[in-house]
Design an enzyme around this catalytic site. Structure first.
Site, short mmCIF file in Angstrom:
data_model
loop_
_atom_site.label_atom_id
_atom_site.label_comp_id
_atom_site.label_asym_id
_atom_site.label_seq_id
_atom_site.Cartn_x
_atom_site.Cartn_y
_atom_site.Cartn_z
N TRP A 198 -85.56 -39.21 14.08
CA TRP A 198 -84.95 -40.12 15.03
C TRP A 198 -85.01 -41.55 14.47
CZ3 TRP A 198 -87.19 -44.22 17.86
CH2 TRP A 198 -86.32 -44.80 18.81
N ASP A 366 -75.98 -43.85 30.41
CA ASP A 366 -76.85 -43.03 31.27
C ASP A 366 -77.23 -43.76 32.57
OD1 ASP A 366 -78.62 -41.15 32.15
OD2 ASP A 366 -80.00 -41.31 30.45
N ARG A 442 -88.47 -35.33 26.66
CA ARG A 442 -87.93 -36.40 27.49
C ARG A 442 -87.81 -35.93 28.95
NH1 ARG A 442 -82.28 -39.83 27.21
NH2 ARG A 442 -83.20 -41.82 27.69
N LYS A 475 -69.03 -40.13 25.99
CA LYS A 475 -70.15 -40.03 25.05
C LYS A 475 -70.99 -38.84 25.47
CE LYS A 475 -74.34 -42.60 23.69
NZ LYS A 475 -75.08 -43.85 23.96
N ASP A 477 -74.09 -36.69 24.95
CA ASP A 477 -75.42 -36.80 24.36
C ASP A 477 -76.15 -35.46 24.39
OD1 ASP A 477 -77.60 -38.09 23.25
OD2 ASP A 477 -77.56 -39.74 24.69
N MET A 478 -77.24 -35.35 23.65
CA MET A 478 -78.05 -34.12 23.61
C MET A 478 -79.42 -34.56 23.10
SD MET A 478 -79.50 -31.45 22.09
CE MET A 478 -79.62 -29.71 22.27
N CYS A 525 -73.37 -37.40 20.32
CA CYS A 525 -74.60 -38.17 20.16
C CYS A 525 -75.74 -37.19 20.38
CB CYS A 525 -74.62 -39.28 21.21
SG CYS A 525 -76.13 -40.27 21.22
N ASP A 547 -79.81 -44.16 17.00
CA ASP A 547 -80.30 -45.06 18.05
C ASP A 547 -80.88 -46.32 17.46
OD1 ASP A 547 -79.54 -43.58 20.19
OD2 ASP A 547 -81.52 -42.77 20.66
C1 GLA Z 1 -79.94 -41.30 23.94
C2 GLA Z 1 -78.79 -41.99 23.23
C3 GLA Z 1 -78.71 -43.43 23.66
C4 GLA Z 1 -78.55 -43.52 25.17
C5 GLA Z 1 -79.68 -42.75 25.85
C6 GLA Z 1 -79.42 -42.65 27.33
O1 GLA Z 1 -81.14 -41.79 23.50
O2 GLA Z 1 -78.89 -41.85 21.87
O3 GLA Z 1 -77.64 -44.08 23.02
O4 GLA Z 1 -77.32 -42.98 25.53
O5 GLA Z 1 -79.82 -41.45 25.34
O6 GLA Z 1 -80.42 -41.98 27.99
#
Ligand code: GLA
Length: 732
Positions: A198, A366, A442, A475, A477-478, A525, A547
Site C-alpha cells: 500500500w 466515500d 478495515r 470510482k 474501490d476494493m 481502485c 493512495d
Molecule cells: C480507499 C481509496 C481512497 C478513498 C478511500 C475511501 O482507501 O484508495 O482513495 O476512496 O478508500 O474510503
C-alpha cells in the site's frame, strides 16, 4: 502478419514485421517451441532445433526413444511424462491419476480473435490480428485442450490462453491451468518484477535468473501491490533504450503466479497464469474451462519500446467503449479534503471553487450512503444518507451539473460492514467458513461474489442510485484482500473454484453496469494501486494509481507503473501539503508537474489554498487542457530512473514527432555538484525544434542532451529539493 502451417514438417510460423513465433508438433505429438523472438526468415523445416540424445532416453514410446521433452522446449508442458520441469497444467482424472499427454489432433487459423467468455481479453478486428487454435487430445482422459495464439499486425505481441473441454462421461479436476509457457534456449536473463505494498506500489526490481525458480505471485484474491501481474524477462544489458526483452502481462485481477525456471540443461521456462494454490476446477462431462489471457511482447530495442507496445495495444485493443482513446476529464475529488465528514452544502462549495479553476468533473468519494460516517459501518447499504444528501444523488448531481461540471461518485460494491443492514439481512452472503472466525480488514468483510444472486442484488441497488441521477464517472474501490475463502454457494468439492468464481463475479458486475450505463467512465481502485492490472483496464480504463499522493513518491510510483500500463490509465492528482501520507511539503508547481503525466486532477479543497496558488492552479488546468492529448496518448519515454538517481526525467512525443513535453524533477538536492545533462529520446534527428525559445536539432537533443543548468531560472535546480520543470518542445 501471417500464420503459416507447414504440413510436411508439421510446424507453424506466426510472424509480423517484428517477431517470429515458431511451433512444431514434436516427435511425441505434443507441441514444442522452436523459436520466439525477432523476426527471422521462414523455412520449410526447423526441426534441426529439436534435440535428440545419441543414446536412448526417458521417452514415452519406443519410436521416440532418443527424444525427451525435458531436453527440448515445450509450448504447454504436462505433468507426469518426460518433462520434469514445472508443468503448465494438471488434470486429475476419476481414478486419481494426474498424468496426461495431449497430442496434436487438428488446428484452425482465422482472422481476428475470439473473445473469452466472462473474462477480459484483448480484442482485434480481422485486419488487426490472426489467430491459431491448436486442438490437442488426451484419449485416455477423454479431454480436449485448445491452445490459442493471436499475433497482431502492428505489435510485436502474441496473446495466449488455453481452453480445456471434458469430452468424457466422468468428472475430472483441473488442479492447475496456467495460461502460457514459453521455453527459451538459454538462461542468460534477468527478471524485472514490480513489487510493493500500500502507498508504495510497482517498484521495479531486478532478480538474477539461474537454475531453479524465481517467481512472483498473489494469494490475496486480488492481483495485489505485493507483486503486479506483469514481469519482464530481459538480457542483463537491456535498459530502457536498447536490448532484448520479453514482457508477460496477465489480463486478470485475482490470484496469479508468474515464474522463470532454469533447468539443468540450460532451458529457461516462463510460466504465467492463475495461481494453482487453492485452485481446483471441477469439470463435469461436457464442461469447458478457459484460462485468462497472457499478453507476451518482445522487443529488441529496449524497455521503453516494450512499454510503448503495451501502451498502444492496451489503448487500442483492450480498453473499450465510450472512453477508448479519449482524453480524460480533469477531476476534483473530495476524499482528502473532507473524508466522510461532509454535507451537500460543503460539497457544493468545493465543487464551485473547482469549477472556477476550470475543473471538469467533480467526484464525491466515500461516505454518502447508509450509516457511513466512519469506516465501521454502512458498506453494503447503497442508499443515500438523507442527512448528507437531502435530495439524494439525483439532487446533488443536478446541482453540480448546473454549475457546468460533470459528476461522479465512489462505490465499494464487493464489501460489507458487519454493521450494515445488508449483513444483518444476509450474513450468509460473505466469504467465510461456517463456524470459523472471519478476519476483518478495515472493519469489513468480503461479499461472496461467486454467488450470482449477490452480484445481482448489488447491481440492483447501484442501478437505482445511478439511474435516478446524472452520473458520468464511478470510482470502484476494493479495500481488503480475501481471507477465509469459502462459499456456502459451492459444494465441498467445488471450494477450489471460489477464488476464480469471485473474480468472474466482479467482472460480471462490471459488465452489467457498463451495459446499463455505457457512457460512464469507470476508475478502478483498490486502496490505491492494489488491483492495477490489465484485466481491470478492460472494464475501467483508468486506475487510482496509489493512495500515496506525495509528488516525490509519485515519481517512483508512476515511473514503475509506466512499464506495463498506458499513461492515460494512471490516475494522478495534486493533493494538499503537508502531504497526508508523507508529511512532505512540495510546491504546487511540482505537484502538478508530476500529475500531468496521467489522468490529472485535484484531491483537495481549492478554497483552502492561497490566492496565488489558485492562480497557478488555473494555469495548470489550462496547460493540461491544451496538451492532454499528447500527455495522455503520446509515446512515453522514461529518461532517468528515480530509483537510481536523485534527479529523474521522462517525456512524451507525438506520433508525428513534431511535439514533445519533458518533465525534469529534482528529488534530492546535491550540493556542489555539476548538474550534468539529460539525453532526450523519440525525436526526429533531422528536425529542428524550439525549446524555451532556443533552436536545437533533434539529434542534438537526443545525443548531446540538454544541459540541466539551462533550466535553473525556470524552476528546476539540482540544489533544491523537489524543484521541477516541464517544457514543451515544438518542431519548427
Ligand atoms: C480507499 C481509496 C481512497 C478513498 C478511500 C475511501 O482507501 O484508495 O482513495 O476512496 O478508500 O474510503
Amino acid at each position: 502478419m501471417n500464420i503459416i502451417w507447414k504440413k510436411t514438417s508439421r510446424q507453424f510460423h506466426l510472424y509480423n514485421d517484428r517477431i517470429s513465433y515458431i511451433i512444431a508438433v514434436a516427435p511425441s505429438g505434443e507441441l514444442s517451441n522452436i523459436y520466439f523472438g525477432k523476426r527471422i526468415h521462414d523455412r520449410e523445416d526447423f526441426s534441426y532445433v529439436i534435440f535428440r540424445m545419441g543414446m536412448p532416453n526417458i521417452a514415452v514410446d519406443a519410436d521416440t526413444e532418443t527424444y525427451s521433452m525435458e531436453l527440448n522446449r515445450q509450448e504447454y508442458p504436462s505433468f507426469g511424462t518426460t518433462d520434469f520441469g514445472t508443468s503448465a497444467f494438471e488434470v486429475e482424472t476419476s481414478n486419481g491419476s494426474c498424468v496426461s499427454s495431449f497430442v496434436y489432433k487438428s488446428h484452425s487459423i482465422f482472422s481476428g480473435k475470439r473473445a473469452i467468455p466472462g473474462l477480459p481479453a484483448t480484442y482485434a478486428s480481422d485486419s488487426e490480428a490472426k489467430t491459431l487454435e491448436v486442438e490437442l487430445v488426451d484419449e485416455q482422459a477423454q479431454m480436449t485442450l485448445l491452445l490459442s495464439y493471436t499475433i497482431f499486425e502492428k505489435y510485436p505481441v502474441i496473446a495466449r490462453h488455453a481452453r480445456f473441454i471434458n469430452a468424457g462421461n466422468a468428472d475430472v479436476k483441473l488442479t492447475k491451468a496456467l495460461s502460457c509457457c514459453i521455453d527459451l534456449p538459454d538462461q542468460d536473463y534477468e527478471m524485472v518484477q514490480f513489487t510493493g505494498a500500500w502507498a508504495r506500489e510497482r517498484v521495479p526490481e531486478i532478480r538474477k535468473i539461474t537454475r531453479g525458480t524465481v517467481s512472483i505471485e498473489s494469494k490475496r484474491g486480488i492481483s495485489s501491490a505485493d507483486f503486479n501481474p506483469f514481469m519482464i524477462i530481459k538480457r542483463p544489458g537491456t535498459d530502457d533504450f536498447a536490448g532484448d526483452a520479453y514482457g508477460f502481462s496477465f489480463v486478470y485481477s485475482g490470484n496469479f503466479l508468474g515464474m522463470a525456471q532454469g533447468n539443468t540443461y540450460g532451458r529457461l521456462r516462463i510460466l504465467m497464469g492463475i495461481n494453482p494454490e487453492r485452485f481446483t476446477w471441477l469439470l463435469r462431462a461436457g464442461d469447458t474451462f478457459e484460462t485468462p489471457e497472457v499478453v507476451i511482447a518482445h522487443t529488441d530495442r529496449g524497455l521503453n519500446d516494450l512499454s510503448q507496445t503495451y501502451h498502444r495495444l492496451y489503448n487500442n485493443n483492450l480498453v473499450r467503449g465510450r472512453w477508448k482513446n479519449q482524453t480524460r476529464p480533469i477531476l476534483n475529488n473530495n476524499w482528502e479534503a473532507t473524508f466522510m465528514d461532509f454535507t451537500e452544502e460543503s460539497i457544493l462549495k468545493i465543487a464551485a471553487k473547482a469549477k472556477e479553476a476550470g475543473v471538469e468533473l467533480f467526484v464525491l468519494d466515500d461516505g454518502w450512503f447508509g450509516e457511513r460516517n466512519d469506516d465501521f459501518a454502512g458498506l453494503g447499504d447503497w442508499v443515500e444518507n438523507p442527512r448528507k444528501l437531502p435530495q439524494g444523488m439525483a439532487g446533488l448531481s443536478r446541482k453540480i451539473e448546473a454549475m457546468g461540471l460533470k459528476f461522479g461518485f465512489w462505490i465499494e460494491p464487493e464489501m460489507v460492514n458487519p454493521n450494515s443492514n445488508l449483513y444483518r439481512r444476509h450474513p450468509e452472503w460473505v466469504l467465510a467458513v461456517p463456524g470459523r472466525k472471519s478476519s476483518l480488514g478495515r472493519h469489513q468483510l468480503v461479499l461472496d461474489f461467486s454467488r450470482e444472486e449477490v452480484v445481482d442484488y448489488i447491481f440492483g441497488m447501484l442501478y437505482k442510485v445511478i439511474n435516478g441521477a446524472s452520473i458520468s464517472y464511478i470510482k470502484w474501490d476494493m479495500n481488503r484482500p480475501l481471507t477465509e475463502v469459502f462459499s456456502t454457494g459451492c459444494s465441498a468439492n467445488e471450494q477450489g473454484m471460489v477464488y476464480h468464481k469471485y473474480i468472474l463475479g466482479v467482472y460480471r458486475l462490471y459488465s452489467k453496469l457498463i451495459e446499463a450505463f455505457p457512457d460512464i467512465l469507470f476508475e478502478s481502485c483498490s486502496s490505491g494501486g492494489n488491483r492495477f492490472d490489465a484485466g481491470m483496464l478492460y472494464y475501467a480504463p483508468q486506475a487510482w494509481c496509489s493512495d500515496n499522493t506525495d509528488a516525490i513518491d509519485r515519481l517512483r510510483i508512476q515511473y514503475g507503473s509506466s512499464y506495463g500500463y498506458p499513461i492515460v490509465s494512471i490516475g494522478s492528482h495534486v493533493s494538499a501539503v503537508p502531504n497526508q501520507q508523507t508529511g512532505r511539503r512540495v510546491s504546487i508547481a511540482t505537484r502538478a508537474n508530476v500529475a500531468y503525466f496521467g489522468t490529472f486532477g485535484y484531491e483537495l479543497d481549492l478554497n483552502e489554498i492561497s490566492p496565488g496558488e489558485f492562480e497557478e492552479v488555473k494555469a495548470q488546468i489550462e496547460f493540461m487542457k491544451q496538451h492532454r492529448q499528447l500527455l495522455q496518448y503520446g509515446d512515453f519515454y522514461r529518461l532517468r530512473s528515480p530509483f537510481e538517481t536523485d534527479q529523474t526525467a521522462w517525456m512524451v512525443v507525438s506520433e508525428d514527432k513534431k511535439k514533445a513535453i519533458v518533465g525534469f524533477y529534482c528529488m534530492k538536492s546535491n550540493v556542489n555538484t555539476l548538474p550534468g545533462s539529460i539525453r532526450l529520446a523519440g525525436l526526429d534527428g533531422d528536425t529542428l525544434y524550439r525549446m524555451e525559445g532556443v533552436e536545437y536539432y533533434g539529434d542534438e537533443l537526443m545525443n548531446m542532451g540538454i544541459t540541466l543548468s539551462q533550466f535553473y531560472k525556470k524552476g528546476f535546480t539540482i540544489s533544491e529539493d523537489y524543484s521541477s520543470f516541464v517544457t514543451v518542445i515544438d518542431a519548427i
